[in-house]
Design a protein around this motif. Structure first.
Motif, PDB file in Angstrom:
ATOM      1  N   ASP A   8      -0.407 -14.474  -2.102  1.00 56.42           N
ATOM      2  CA  ASP A   8      -0.163 -15.809  -2.851  1.00 56.42           C
ATOM      3  C   ASP A   8      -1.299 -16.152  -3.718  1.00 56.42           C
ATOM      4  OD1 ASP A   8       2.385 -16.018  -1.491  1.00 56.42           O
ATOM      5  OD2 ASP A   8       1.697 -17.264   0.137  1.00 56.42           O
ATOM      6  N   GLU A   9      -2.443 -16.038  -3.322  1.00 55.87           N
ATOM      7  CA  GLU A   9      -3.694 -16.545  -4.280  1.00 55.87           C
ATOM      8  C   GLU A   9      -3.524 -15.619  -5.410  1.00 55.87           C
ATOM      9  OE1 GLU A   9      -5.764 -19.215  -4.299  1.00 55.87           O
ATOM     10  OE2 GLU A   9      -4.067 -19.880  -2.795  1.00 55.87           O
ATOM     11  N   ALA A  10      -3.541 -14.240  -5.174  1.00 53.16           N
ATOM     12  CA  ALA A  10      -3.493 -13.127  -6.321  1.00 53.16           C
ATOM     13  C   ALA A  10      -2.300 -13.402  -7.351  1.00 53.16           C
ATOM     14  CB  ALA A  10      -3.235 -11.927  -5.816  1.00 53.16           C
ATOM     15  N   ASN A  11      -1.317 -13.945  -6.805  1.00 52.43           N
ATOM     16  CA  ASN A  11      -0.084 -14.385  -7.930  1.00 52.43           C
ATOM     17  C   ASN A  11      -0.326 -15.438  -8.640  1.00 52.43           C
ATOM     18  OD1 ASN A  11       1.604 -12.085  -6.969  1.00 52.43           O
ATOM     19  ND2 ASN A  11       2.591 -13.468  -5.413  1.00 52.43           N
ATOM     20  N   LYS A  12      -1.388 -16.296  -8.272  1.00 52.35           N
ATOM     21  CA  LYS A  12      -1.788 -17.252  -9.023  1.00 52.35           C
ATOM     22  C   LYS A  12      -2.870 -16.761 -10.590  1.00 52.35           C
ATOM     23  CE  LYS A  12      -1.781 -20.529  -5.679  1.00 52.35           C
ATOM     24  NZ  LYS A  12      -2.552 -21.651  -4.657  1.00 52.35           N
ATOM     25  N   PRO A  18       2.984  -3.776 -17.242  1.00 50.94           N
ATOM     26  CA  PRO A  18       2.972  -2.716 -16.128  1.00 50.94           C
ATOM     27  C   PRO A  18       2.048  -1.413 -16.388  1.00 50.94           C
ATOM     28  CG  PRO A  18       4.777  -2.498 -17.408  1.00 50.94           C
ATOM     29  CD  PRO A  18       4.171  -3.713 -17.918  1.00 50.94           C
ATOM     30  N   ASN A  19       1.396  -0.950 -15.139  1.00 51.74           N
ATOM     31  CA  ASN A  19       0.763   0.522 -15.308  1.00 51.74           C
ATOM     32  C   ASN A  19       1.489   1.505 -15.278  1.00 51.74           C
ATOM     33  OD1 ASN A  19       1.729   0.836 -12.558  1.00 51.74           O
ATOM     34  ND2 ASN A  19      -0.302   0.212 -11.633  1.00 51.74           N
ATOM     35  N   LYS A  20       1.158   2.701 -15.348  1.00 49.46           N
ATOM     36  CA  LYS A  20       1.896   3.930 -15.594  1.00 49.46           C
ATOM     37  C   LYS A  20       2.920   4.159 -14.665  1.00 49.46           C
ATOM     38  CE  LYS A  20      -1.365   7.036 -13.234  1.00 49.46           C
ATOM     39  NZ  LYS A  20      -0.570   7.123 -11.975  1.00 49.46           N
ATOM     40  N   ASP A  21       2.931   3.419 -13.295  1.00 51.09           N
ATOM     41  CA  ASP A  21       3.729   3.700 -12.404  1.00 51.09           C
ATOM     42  C   ASP A  21       5.019   2.761 -12.372  1.00 51.09           C
ATOM     43  OD1 ASP A  21       2.546   6.046 -11.349  1.00 51.09           O
ATOM     44  OD2 ASP A  21       1.127   4.629 -10.251  1.00 51.09           O
ATOM     45  N   GLY A  22       4.621   1.509 -13.554  1.00 54.51           N
ATOM     46  CA  GLY A  22       5.398   0.296 -13.453  1.00 54.51           C
ATOM     47  C   GLY A  22       5.143  -0.902 -12.738  1.00 54.51           C
ATOM     48  N   ASP A  23       4.094  -0.868 -11.956  1.00 47.10           N
ATOM     49  CA  ASP A  23       3.346  -1.691 -10.924  1.00 47.10           C
ATOM     50  C   ASP A  23       2.443  -2.658 -11.876  1.00 47.10           C
ATOM     51  OD1 ASP A  23       4.995  -0.595  -8.944  1.00 47.10           O
ATOM     52  OD2 ASP A  23       3.182   0.777  -8.464  1.00 47.10           O
ATOM     53  N   PHE A  24       2.348  -3.947 -11.349  1.00 49.50           N
ATOM     54  CA  PHE A  24       1.437  -4.819 -11.549  1.00 49.50           C
ATOM     55  C   PHE A  24       0.263  -5.297 -10.942  1.00 49.50           C
ATOM     56  CE2 PHE A  24       5.723  -5.479 -13.770  1.00 49.50           C
ATOM     57  CZ  PHE A  24       5.299  -5.967 -15.112  1.00 49.50           C
ATOM     58  N   GLU A  25      -0.950  -5.354 -11.406  1.00 50.50           N
ATOM     59  CA  GLU A  25      -2.233  -5.314 -10.836  1.00 50.50           C
ATOM     60  C   GLU A  25      -2.902  -6.601 -10.982  1.00 50.50           C
ATOM     61  OE1 GLU A  25      -4.434  -2.133 -11.965  1.00 50.50           O
ATOM     62  OE2 GLU A  25      -3.076  -0.523 -11.119  1.00 50.50           O
ATOM     63  N   CYS A  26      -3.074  -7.319  -9.929  1.00 50.43           N
ATOM     64  CA  CYS A  26      -3.671  -8.893  -9.986  1.00 50.43           C
ATOM     65  C   CYS A  26      -5.201  -8.780  -9.314  1.00 50.43           C
ATOM     66  CB  CYS A  26      -2.869  -9.690  -9.383  1.00 50.43           C
ATOM     67  SG  CYS A  26      -1.185  -9.892  -9.948  1.00 50.43           S
ATOM     68  N   GLU A  27      -6.107  -9.282 -10.014  1.00 50.79           N
ATOM     69  CA  GLU A  27      -7.528  -9.437  -9.290  1.00 50.79           C
ATOM     70  C   GLU A  27      -7.749 -10.542  -8.840  1.00 50.79           C
ATOM     71  OE1 GLU A  27     -10.541  -7.512 -11.361  1.00 50.79           O
ATOM     72  OE2 GLU A  27      -9.438  -5.898 -11.843  1.00 50.79           O
ATOM     73  N   ALA A  28      -8.162 -10.921  -7.614  1.00 45.26           N
ATOM     74  CA  ALA A  28      -8.407 -12.194  -7.075  1.00 45.26           C
ATOM     75  C   ALA A  28      -9.650 -12.179  -6.253  1.00 45.26           C
ATOM     76  CB  ALA A  28      -7.311 -12.783  -6.247  1.00 45.26           C
ATOM     77  N   LYS A  29      -9.942 -13.458  -5.890  1.00 54.26           N
ATOM     78  CA  LYS A  29     -11.272 -13.930  -5.171  1.00 54.26           C
ATOM     79  C   LYS A  29     -11.026 -14.592  -4.006  1.00 54.26           C
ATOM     80  CE  LYS A  29     -16.200 -14.746  -5.311  1.00 54.26           C
ATOM     81  NZ  LYS A  29     -17.295 -14.861  -6.290  1.00 54.26           N
ATOM     82  N   ALA A  30     -11.414 -14.002  -2.824  1.00 57.16           N
ATOM     83  CA  ALA A  30     -10.955 -15.069  -1.625  1.00 57.16           C
ATOM     84  C   ALA A  30     -12.357 -16.057  -1.322  1.00 57.16           C
ATOM     85  CB  ALA A  30     -10.760 -14.469  -0.518  1.00 57.16           C
ATOM     86  N   ASP A  31     -12.156 -17.068  -0.502  1.00 61.11           N
ATOM     87  CA  ASP A  31     -13.182 -18.179  -0.302  1.00 61.11           C
ATOM     88  C   ASP A  31     -14.164 -17.317   0.773  1.00 61.11           C
ATOM     89  OD1 ASP A  31     -12.026 -19.915  -1.667  1.00 61.11           O
ATOM     90  OD2 ASP A  31     -10.834 -20.806   0.021  1.00 61.11           O
TER      91      ASP A  31
END
Length: 69
Positions: A8-12, A18-31
């Motif tokens: 959920d946090e990464a979705n923010k 999309p990458n070569k496989d059609g997927d989406f990449e989200c980078e996030a940082k936790a507390d």
């Protein structure tokens, strides 16, 4: 924080794709730490992670990454 909360946090965050496989990449940082980076990245404890999702939002994978800051 459980895995659903991490996703959920990464979705923010802005996602790349999309990458070569059609997927989406989200980078996030936790507390707090979420795991260790790979051996190639020094096997360091990190609070940063990458979530890879398909175009419908289904999680393909999530893993710790080195923090950029």
């Amino acid at each position: 924080m459980d895995l659903d909360d991490l996703v959920d946090e990464a979705n923010k965050c802005p996602c790349n794709g999309p990458n070569k496989d059609g997927d989406f990449e989200c980078e996030a940082k936790a507390d707090k730490p979420v795991g260790r980076t790979s051996k190639d990245s020094g096997a360091e404890i990190t609070s940063c992670y990458l979530v890879v999702q398909d175009r419908w939002g289904g999680v393909r994978t999530r893993y710790p990454i080195p923090c950029k800051d």
